[in-house]
Scaffold this motif. Structure first.
Motif, PDB file in Angstrom:
ATOM      1  N   ALA A  37      27.542 -19.606  24.673  1.00 49.29           N
ATOM      2  CA  ALA A  37      26.936 -20.586  25.503  1.00 49.29           C
ATOM      3  C   ALA A  37      25.666 -20.237  26.223  1.00 49.29           C
ATOM      4  O   ALA A  37      24.823 -21.294  26.311  1.00 49.29           O
ATOM      5  CB  ALA A  37      28.011 -20.398  26.591  1.00 49.29           C
ATOM      6  N   ARG A  38      25.385 -18.979  26.434  1.00 48.96           N
ATOM      7  CA  ARG A  38      24.100 -18.419  26.831  1.00 48.96           C
ATOM      8  C   ARG A  38      23.052 -19.048  25.846  1.00 48.96           C
ATOM      9  O   ARG A  38      21.816 -19.532  26.236  1.00 48.96           O
ATOM     10  CB  ARG A  38      23.965 -17.117  27.164  1.00 48.96           C
ATOM     11  N   TYR A  39      23.140 -18.591  24.718  1.00 52.00           N
ATOM     12  CA  TYR A  39      22.343 -18.920  23.576  1.00 52.00           C
ATOM     13  C   TYR A  39      22.043 -20.530  23.470  1.00 52.00           C
ATOM     14  O   TYR A  39      20.834 -21.072  23.321  1.00 52.00           O
ATOM     15  CB  TYR A  39      22.809 -18.556  22.384  1.00 52.00           C
ATOM     16  N   ILE A  40      23.065 -21.297  23.588  1.00 56.54           N
ATOM     17  CA  ILE A  40      22.901 -22.743  23.636  1.00 56.54           C
ATOM     18  C   ILE A  40      22.025 -23.281  24.798  1.00 56.54           C
ATOM     19  O   ILE A  40      21.118 -24.252  24.744  1.00 56.54           O
ATOM     20  CB  ILE A  40      24.262 -23.484  23.678  1.00 56.54           C
ATOM     21  N   LEU A  41      22.418 -22.680  25.861  1.00 62.12           N
ATOM     22  CA  LEU A  41      21.631 -22.964  27.054  1.00 62.12           C
ATOM     23  C   LEU A  41      20.175 -22.819  26.840  1.00 62.12           C
ATOM     24  O   LEU A  41      19.420 -23.714  27.310  1.00 62.12           O
ATOM     25  CB  LEU A  41      22.221 -22.394  28.525  1.00 62.12           C
ATOM     26  N   VAL A  42      19.846 -21.349  26.420  1.00 63.72           N
ATOM     27  CA  VAL A  42      18.343 -21.171  26.384  1.00 63.72           C
ATOM     28  C   VAL A  42      17.819 -22.158  25.269  1.00 63.72           C
ATOM     29  O   VAL A  42      16.587 -22.488  25.555  1.00 63.72           O
ATOM     30  CB  VAL A  42      18.137 -19.705  25.887  1.00 63.72           C
ATOM     31  N   ASP A  43      18.430 -22.397  24.143  1.00 64.57           N
ATOM     32  CA  ASP A  43      17.645 -23.394  23.149  1.00 64.57           C
ATOM     33  C   ASP A  43      17.551 -24.800  24.008  1.00 64.57           C
ATOM     34  O   ASP A  43      16.417 -25.428  23.391  1.00 64.57           O
ATOM     35  CB  ASP A  43      18.844 -23.560  21.779  1.00 64.57           C
ATOM     36  N   MET A  44      18.548 -25.229  24.730  1.00 56.68           N
ATOM     37  CA  MET A  44      18.129 -26.407  25.145  1.00 56.68           C
ATOM     38  C   MET A  44      17.057 -26.495  26.023  1.00 56.68           C
ATOM     39  O   MET A  44      16.338 -27.611  26.199  1.00 56.68           O
ATOM     40  CB  MET A  44      19.637 -26.997  25.931  1.00 56.68           C
ATOM     41  N   LEU A  45      17.091 -25.462  26.747  1.00 52.85           N
ATOM     42  CA  LEU A  45      16.065 -25.505  27.842  1.00 52.85           C
ATOM     43  C   LEU A  45      14.485 -25.420  27.239  1.00 52.85           C
ATOM     44  O   LEU A  45      13.679 -26.123  27.586  1.00 52.85           O
ATOM     45  CB  LEU A  45      16.144 -24.200  29.055  1.00 52.85           C
ATOM     46  N   ALA A  46      14.650 -24.504  26.139  1.00 51.81           N
ATOM     47  CA  ALA A  46      13.280 -24.448  25.162  1.00 51.81           C
ATOM     48  C   ALA A  46      13.086 -25.773  24.785  1.00 51.81           C
ATOM     49  O   ALA A  46      11.763 -26.308  24.694  1.00 51.81           O
ATOM     50  CB  ALA A  46      13.546 -23.500  24.283  1.00 51.81           C
ATOM     51  N   ARG A  47      13.994 -26.590  24.164  1.00 48.58           N
ATOM     52  CA  ARG A  47      13.634 -27.763  23.813  1.00 48.58           C
ATOM     53  C   ARG A  47      13.233 -28.674  24.824  1.00 48.58           C
ATOM     54  O   ARG A  47      12.592 -29.954  24.539  1.00 48.58           O
ATOM     55  CB  ARG A  47      15.006 -28.525  23.077  1.00 48.58           C
ATOM     56  N   GLY A  49      11.249 -28.190  27.004  1.00 45.77           N
ATOM     57  CA  GLY A  49      10.018 -27.752  27.455  1.00 45.77           C
ATOM     58  C   GLY A  49       9.532 -26.646  28.471  1.00 45.77           C
ATOM     59  O   GLY A  49       8.507 -26.124  28.740  1.00 45.77           O
ATOM     60  N   PHE A  50      10.862 -25.817  28.610  1.00 46.17           N
ATOM     61  CA  PHE A  50      10.573 -24.924  29.511  1.00 46.17           C
ATOM     62  C   PHE A  50       9.923 -23.622  28.743  1.00 46.17           C
ATOM     63  O   PHE A  50      10.302 -23.278  27.541  1.00 46.17           O
ATOM     64  CB  PHE A  50      11.834 -24.362  29.991  1.00 46.17           C
ATOM     65  N   TYR A  51       9.237 -22.733  29.345  1.00 48.50           N
ATOM     66  CA  TYR A  51       8.595 -21.578  28.675  1.00 48.50           C
ATOM     67  C   TYR A  51       9.540 -20.479  28.849  1.00 48.50           C
ATOM     68  O   TYR A  51      10.463 -20.399  29.994  1.00 48.50           O
ATOM     69  CB  TYR A  51       7.271 -21.236  29.379  1.00 48.50           C
ATOM     70  N   PRO A  52       9.644 -19.417  27.726  1.00 48.01           N
ATOM     71  CA  PRO A  52      10.372 -18.287  28.067  1.00 48.01           C
ATOM     72  C   PRO A  52      10.448 -17.652  29.320  1.00 48.01           C
ATOM     73  O   PRO A  52      11.533 -17.236  29.916  1.00 48.01           O
ATOM     74  CB  PRO A  52       9.795 -17.486  26.709  1.00 48.01           C
ATOM     75  N   SER A  53       9.283 -17.441  29.781  1.00 51.59           N
ATOM     76  CA  SER A  53       9.336 -16.754  31.136  1.00 51.59           C
ATOM     77  C   SER A  53       9.807 -17.573  32.382  1.00 51.59           C
ATOM     78  O   SER A  53      10.647 -16.874  32.979  1.00 51.59           O
ATOM     79  CB  SER A  53       7.580 -16.518  31.550  1.00 51.59           C
TER      80      SER A  53
END
Length: 97
Positions: A37-47, A49-53
């Motif tokens: 679930a955490r991986y999915i959230l991170v991927d969706m946030l990156a898509r 336009g959110f930066y990793p930081s």
């Protein structure tokens, strides 16, 4: 829509689709389903336009952890059939087909 609204909406979608609470998703829990679930959230946030930081601050993880998640996401997605179904459903909900 502002960044906090985008984050809240994506977190809500992941929470609903995976049936894992936001508290668990944003915790340090290492159970496979929670990590998926955490991986999915991170991927969706990156898509979105959110930066990793910025993602790191939002999910209470280090930037290094976020970069690790992003680089290992494709392999984890291939390995988990249920994760792939959940990810596809969330992408459809956001219009990122």
């Amino acid at each position: 829509m502002c960044k906090s609204e985008i984050f809240a909406r994506l977190l809500q979608l992941v929470e609903q689709e995976t049936e894992i609470s936001r508290e668990q998703i944003l915790s340090a829990n290492k159970e496979a389903e929670v990590v998926d679930a955490r991986y999915i959230l991170v991927d969706m946030l990156a898509r979105a336009g959110f930066y990793p930081s910025r993602i790191a601050v939002l999910i209470r993880q280090s930037k290094r952890s976020v970069n690790y998640i992003l680089s290992n996401f494709p392999d984890r997605l291939k390995a988990g059939k249920m994760m792939r179904l959940q990810w596809d459903n969330i992408r459809k909900s956001t219009g990122n087909s």
